[in-house]
Design a protein around this motif. Sequence first.
Motif, PDB file in Angstrom:
ATOM      1  N   PHE A   8      -3.616 -52.356 -35.779  1.00  0.00           N
ATOM      2  CA  PHE A   8      -2.879 -53.568 -36.091  1.00  0.00           C
ATOM      3  C   PHE A   8      -2.232 -54.210 -34.872  1.00  0.00           C
ATOM      4  O   PHE A   8      -2.216 -55.415 -34.740  1.00  0.00           O
ATOM      5  N   GLY A   9      -1.669 -53.421 -33.976  1.00  0.00           N
ATOM      6  CA  GLY A   9      -0.985 -53.986 -32.823  1.00  0.00           C
ATOM      7  C   GLY A   9      -1.893 -54.853 -31.992  1.00  0.00           C
ATOM      8  O   GLY A   9      -1.604 -56.014 -31.727  1.00  0.00           O
ATOM      9  N   ASN A  10      -3.021 -54.329 -31.600  1.00  0.00           N
ATOM     10  CA  ASN A  10      -3.936 -55.081 -30.765  1.00  0.00           C
ATOM     11  C   ASN A  10      -4.580 -56.221 -31.545  1.00  0.00           C
ATOM     12  O   ASN A  10      -4.742 -57.319 -31.023  1.00  0.00           O
ATOM     13  N   ALA A  11      -4.951 -55.992 -32.783  1.00  0.00           N
ATOM     14  CA  ALA A  11      -5.612 -57.025 -33.578  1.00  0.00           C
ATOM     15  C   ALA A  11      -4.695 -58.223 -33.790  1.00  0.00           C
ATOM     16  O   ALA A  11      -5.125 -59.374 -33.660  1.00  0.00           O
ATOM     17  N   LEU A  12      -3.423 -57.985 -34.099  1.00  0.00           N
ATOM     18  CA  LEU A  12      -2.489 -59.090 -34.307  1.00  0.00           C
ATOM     19  C   LEU A  12      -2.242 -59.854 -33.013  1.00  0.00           C
ATOM     20  O   LEU A  12      -2.191 -61.083 -33.007  1.00  0.00           O
ATOM     21  N   ALA A  13      -2.076 -59.130 -31.920  1.00  0.00           N
ATOM     22  CA  ALA A  13      -1.850 -59.789 -30.637  1.00  0.00           C
ATOM     23  C   ALA A  13      -3.063 -60.618 -30.230  1.00  0.00           C
ATOM     24  O   ALA A  13      -2.926 -61.763 -29.783  1.00  0.00           O
ATOM     25  N   GLU A  14      -4.254 -60.059 -30.386  1.00  0.00           N
ATOM     26  CA  GLU A  14      -5.474 -60.795 -30.035  1.00  0.00           C
ATOM     27  C   GLU A  14      -5.631 -62.026 -30.918  1.00  0.00           C
ATOM     28  O   GLU A  14      -6.050 -63.085 -30.451  1.00  0.00           O
TER      29      GLU A  14
END
Length: 90
Positions: A8-14
């Motif tokens: 979730f962290g990387n997906a939301l930031a991307e």
Amino acid sequence: MGSVGDSFGNALAENLWMLVKTECIRGRVFATRAEANLAIFECLDGFCNPRRIQKRLGHLNPVEFEEKHYAGQATAEPVNLKPRRPALTS
């Protein structure tokens, strides 16, 4: 944004940066870094619009919701924050 081991962290930031690039940066040429910073700020302020009403907030905008919340706290009875003394045992 997420915890270790989840995506979730990387997906939301991307996803956020893709939106910023697509909506306000791609296809534009900025004369200065300050101009680019202002464009990004305006894009994010529009995306996270504090004036937009939200269903989850009872059809209020975030500013109105916070004002109502804090007004309710001001009229509530004050909470006694004195620590209790431990009972003495003989």
